[in-house]
Scaffold this active site. Structure first.
Site, PDB file in Angstrom:
ATOM      1  N   GLU A 199      -2.456  -3.655   6.978  1.00  0.00           N
ATOM      2  CA  GLU A 199      -3.586  -4.552   7.189  1.00  0.00           C
ATOM      3  C   GLU A 199      -3.737  -5.655   6.158  1.00  0.00           C
ATOM      4  O   GLU A 199      -4.867  -6.075   5.851  1.00  0.00           O
ATOM      5  CB  GLU A 199      -4.876  -3.734   7.227  1.00  0.00           C
ATOM      6  N   HIS A 235      -9.506  -3.030   9.964  1.00  0.00           N
ATOM      7  CA  HIS A 235      -9.319  -3.000   8.512  1.00  0.00           C
ATOM      8  C   HIS A 235      -9.710  -4.316   7.851  1.00  0.00           C
ATOM      9  O   HIS A 235      -9.994  -4.331   6.637  1.00  0.00           O
ATOM     10  CB  HIS A 235      -7.849  -2.748   8.178  1.00  0.00           C
ATOM     11  N   GLU A 288       0.842  -1.194   0.000  1.00  0.00           N
ATOM     12  CA  GLU A 288       0.000   0.000   0.000  1.00  0.00           C
ATOM     13  C   GLU A 288       0.880   1.248   0.000  1.00  0.00           C
ATOM     14  O   GLU A 288       1.858   1.310   0.766  1.00  0.00           O
ATOM     15  CB  GLU A 288      -0.918   0.028   1.229  1.00  0.00           C
ATOM     16  N   GLU A 315      -9.103   4.290   6.377  1.00  0.00           N
ATOM     17  CA  GLU A 315      -8.306   4.774   7.506  1.00  0.00           C
ATOM     18  C   GLU A 315      -9.112   5.535   8.554  1.00  0.00           C
ATOM     19  O   GLU A 315      -8.875   5.377   9.748  1.00  0.00           O
ATOM     20  CB  GLU A 315      -7.152   5.626   6.988  1.00  0.00           C
ATOM     21  N   GLU A 375      -5.679  -2.195  12.938  1.00  0.00           N
ATOM     22  CA  GLU A 375      -5.415  -3.063  11.790  1.00  0.00           C
ATOM     23  C   GLU A 375      -6.444  -4.184  11.668  1.00  0.00           C
ATOM     24  O   GLU A 375      -6.808  -4.570  10.550  1.00  0.00           O
ATOM     25  CB  GLU A 375      -4.001  -3.640  11.874  1.00  0.00           C
TER      26      GLU A 375
END
Length: 871
Positions: free
Chosen positions: A289, A326, A151, A345, A323
């Protein structure tokens, strides 16, 4: 990762087989063509850890939706050795575009609509920073482990692919690795076979449909501790020998998984969930995540009672909660494009807070989150801010969207909306959203529609104003009067701005809750400059934004603020902190006198919530930073000592039986602040304890050790610096190594700061440490650190993730208050930062201008106040 009513016209791009998503004009956004999309990847990789290269093959099942003469994928630092398209007798021509990070395969004629398989053999590089497939060394460079970080857009460094969140597919990964190492991916190992020469080939089970940035691969000399939680194999993966530090994280994950299953109304869908610890650090994130294989740098996951503090314990739980949230918000349901990054987020930040508060109410997470909201508001009031939902044109711009607007403002807005909708109604909408869009992609309005279904208080209009406009609403108390035991307020809505042109937004629908001390809340919706009347039960001081649950600043009438200040100790902790942050921020911009802020700090009770006292100390430290180099700093530091010494006298150096976790955190903050303010007694005791620690590390517990080291490092002379350096070289764990090298760069003596910078580029510290050391030096010595980083940029850039290089230099000087720094930043940007990657530059330059103005215009007010009060 671990940070309007009127809608603008938005073009829509429909991807066959995926959710339509909002996009900027087609001629501007850098995206792949939509005529071919992936369905399934079969990837095999063979890493060469020593050579820092890898070889790979991939067969990608694709669907051609519209006749085309080319197939275009993302690829960066990848060389394709061979390519074939099913049904074609000749290999396609291969063309690279390094700037747009694509590779094109042209068969020489038009491919008709239908299914095809694209088969590639390719080579790539293993990085030494967290990008693509990367290596982390430990034990003095004797051991190496591999991990991936994709990411926002670095899966293309591991495999040629459709590296956009809206192009979901399934993945089957295989890897040839050393026979004695443990490979990890999103799914469990499906099969293992010998591959000769001390190697084995491992195949992982096929993933669900997901975005490319969530794919993960890691391999190393790992151990795994695990347990079954509601039928899911939950594990913590660590370097061999570190399993004793994994228990706290495993307990946290085991508690959180059932909680999230219940909250989202949809059980975690994968058979396993690993939390994976990597040595080292990044300048830009703590954890990632990846679905079923969450990566953490060790400090954010492992708890070592010998060196980990109460702050570490809280951080670890909070990051795990973020996390794991997520796994639903981001992984199961994914934003269609980076415009809506906050759907990942902002929601994970809010959900992580909610879950952490559920399991640890004694930590007062929502109170602590007000400081994060404060930081977001300051960013949101300056040049460089952006709406929560903001157009993203390319991957470089996407990297700049990972900021406190997306994370902290996003979380604050969610809390505002939950408060307006009601907790149960809000959760019901979230459950519908998860059910309706599982394994798919969404835009933010999809969520608002689910939340509005059957709602007695629809939130879409309010949500649009908060997410599609940048800026901070300001609620001003125009007047108040008390009659018959009730107080009537006259409130108007304006705009809190540090830079007036930071946003054109001027109107928000702001849900305002107000209450007299000890009274019930009354609610009103305030929108625009036309005053709104709100009546509350009771007379006396009235708190606007009672409970501090909404995203806005409050400006009280002078008489009302004086009354609140006089009874400040009677406010709830949330309101104490909210009022403190509002008054301080308005004083810094000249909308309140600095005297109002200084007098309010003086009213913080000794028995206030530790988080409130810590915040007050933090504000004083911030002012002290602005006094650097000024003759009046000694007078201000004397005042700081006078304010904080009564708190410290009550606390003492060592933990007392029965004291709260947050009291331990406050002790560290107060000691460090007093050390910064040159408190002779604190400095003497810190040096005494440091000498004892050097002789016998067991002489200090973890919390005291951290505090002592920071005070000593700040005031280090050459002898103390050399002792810290020796400790860094002999440290037993990677966490200690990283910590101690950073401390070497925190010295206030410019000579020692330069010494630390030279050490950073010497090759001695771990390869992930130098960027952090330079940033640490930049806190007190921004000019020195900036010049050093620019001079060593060719070398330094190799240690920073490619997509994050544009943000690094601005962050080095983000605490600076000399506008000359902006000239240096502009000169650097001209040669090294693309125009779409300059958001962090713009924000940092706005901060520097702001702090320079505070220094020039507000500090004289402070001087006068100190003189008048005999400080």
């Amino acid at each position: 990762m671990s940070w309007g009513i009127k809608l603008c016209c938005v073009a829509m791009l429909a991807l066959p087989g995926t959710k339509a998503f909002a996009k900027a004009p087609a001629e501007r956004r850098v995206v792949l063509p939509v005529d071919v999309t992936p369905d399934h990847y079969r990837i095999e990789v063979t890493p060469d850890e020593k050579a820092l290269t890898f070889a790979g093959t991939v067969q990608i099942d694709v669907t051609v939706h519209k006749a085309t003469g080319k197939i275009v994928l993302n690829a960066a630092d990848i060389v394709v050795d061979s390519a074939a398209i099913s049904g074609e007798t000749k290999a396609p021509a291969v063309r690279y575009d390094a700037k747009e990070q694509t590779v094109t395969f042209a068969p020489g004629h038009v491919l008709k609509p239908g299914p095809y398989t694209l088969s590639l053999a390719y080579r790539g590089k293993i990085y030494e920073q967290a990008s693509g497939l990367f290596a982390l060394d430990y034990d003095g460079g004797k051991k190496r482990a591999l991990f991936t970080q994709f990411e926002n857009s670095d899966a293309r460094r591991f495999v040629p692919c459709w590296d956009e969140p809206g192009r979901k597919a399934t993945f089957a990964l295989a890897a040839t690795v050393a026979a004695d190492e443990l490979p990890i991916s999103n799914m469990p190992i499906a099969s293992t076979e010998a591959a000769g020469a001390g190697l084995k080939k491992v195949r992982f089970a096929e993933t669900p449909k997901m975005s490319s940035y969530l794919l993960f691969f890691g391999v190393g000399d790992f151990e795994r501790v695990h347990r079954d939680v509601n039928g899911v194999d939950v594990g913590v993966v660590v370097k061999r020998g570190d399993t004793s530090q994994a228990g706290y994280a495993l307990d946290a994950a085991a508690a959180l998984l059932p909680y999230y299953n219940d909250y989202f109304g949809k059980a975690y869908p994968l058979p396993k969930m690993d939390l994976i610890a990597g040595p080292g650090t990044s300048q830009f994130f703590s954890a990632m995540e990846n679905w079923g294989a969450i990566f953490y740098f060790e400090r954010a996951l492992l708890f070592d009672p010998r060196v980990s503090t109460e702050r570490d314990k809280q951080l670890i739980f909070a990051v795990i909660a973020h996390e794991m949230a997520h796994q639903w918000f981001g992984d199961l349901v994914t934003m269609a494009w980076w415009d809506d990054l906050w759907l990942n987020e902002g929601f994970a930040s809010w959900m992580g807070n909610k879950a952490t508060d559920h399991f640890h109410p004694e930590w007062h997470v929502w109170l602590s989150s007000l400081n994060a909201t404060q930081g977001a508001m300051q960013t949101d009031a300056r040049d460089g801010t952006h709406p929560i939902i903001t157009p993203i044109l390319d991957v470089l711009q996407a990297s700049g969207a990972f900021d406190n607007i997306t994370y902290s403002k996003g979380a604050a807005v969610i809390r505002t909306l939950e408060s307006s909708a009601g907790e149960e109604a809000f959760r019901a909408g979230v459950r519908r959203y998860m059910s309706d869009y599982a394994y798919g992609n969404t835009v933010t309005d999809d969520l608002w529609k689910e939340l509005d279904k059957g709602a007695t208080n629809p939130i879409t209009q309010m949500a649009h104003q908060l997410t599609l406009q940048a800026g901070v609403p300001l609620i001003t108390e125009e007047a108040s009067s008390c009659k018959d035991g009730k107080t009537t307020l006259l409130l108007s809505q304006g705009h809190y701005a540090i830079d007036a042109g930071s946003t054109k937004a001027r109107v928000w629908q702001v849900p305002v809750a107000a209450a007299a001390l000890g009274g019930a809340k009354a609610l009103a919706l305030v929108s625009g400059s036309k005053p709104v009347t709100l009546t509350v039960e009771g007379c006396g001081p009235v708190i606007i934004n009672a409970g501090q649950g909404a995203y806005f600043r409050t400006r009280y009438a002078p008489a009302a603020l004086a009354a609140i200040t006089a009874q400040y100790g009677s406010l709830s902790p949330d309101d104490q902190l909210g009022v403190l942050n509002d008054v301080a921020s308005l004083a810094y911009t000249g909308q309140e006198p600095m005297a109002a802020f200084l007098e309010l700090v003086g009213k913080v009770p000794l028995d206030a919530n530790p988080l409130v006292i810590s915040a007050a100390a933090g504000w004083l430290e911030g002012l002290d930073d602005l006094y650097a180099g000024l003759p009046a700093q000694a007078q201000f530091r004397a005042h700081g000592r006078a304010v904080l010494n009564p708190v410290f006298d009550k606390l003492g150096w060592d933990k007392k039986d029965g004291e709260s976790d947050n009291t331990q955190l406050m002790r560290a903050e107060i000691i460090q602040a007093l050390g910064k303010f040159d408190d002779a007694a604190v400095l003497a005791e810190a040096r005494k304890r440091f000498a004892a620690y050097v002789a016998d590390p067991a002489s200090l517990n973890a919390a005291t050790r951290r505090t002592v080291l920071r005070v000593v490092a700040l005031h280090a002379d050459q002898a103390a610096w050399d002792q810290l350096h020796a400790l860094a070289k002999s440290a037993k764990t990677q966490i200690e190594v990283q910590e101690l090298y950073l401390l070497l760069a925190s010295a206030s003596d410019p000579r020692l700061a330069r010494q630390a910078l030279e050490l950073a580029v010497s090759g001695e510290p771990p390869v992930t440490s130098p960027p952090g050391m330079i940033r640490e030096a930049g806190v007190l010595h921004p000019d020195l650190a900036l010049d050093f980083a620019v001079a060593h940029w060719t070398w330094l850039a190799k240690l920073i993730e490619p997509s994050s290089q544009a943000s690094y230099l601005p962050r080095v000087v983000a605490a600076g208050s000399d506008v000359k720094l902006n000239l240096k930043l502009d000169a650097f940007a001209k040669d090294h930062i693309e125009p779409t990657g300059r958001r962090e530059l713009q924000k940092t330059e706005a901060v520097i201008r702001y702090l320079a103005k505070v220094k020039q215009e507000r500090l004289p007010e402070v001087d006068r106040w100190l003189t008048s009060h005999g400080s």
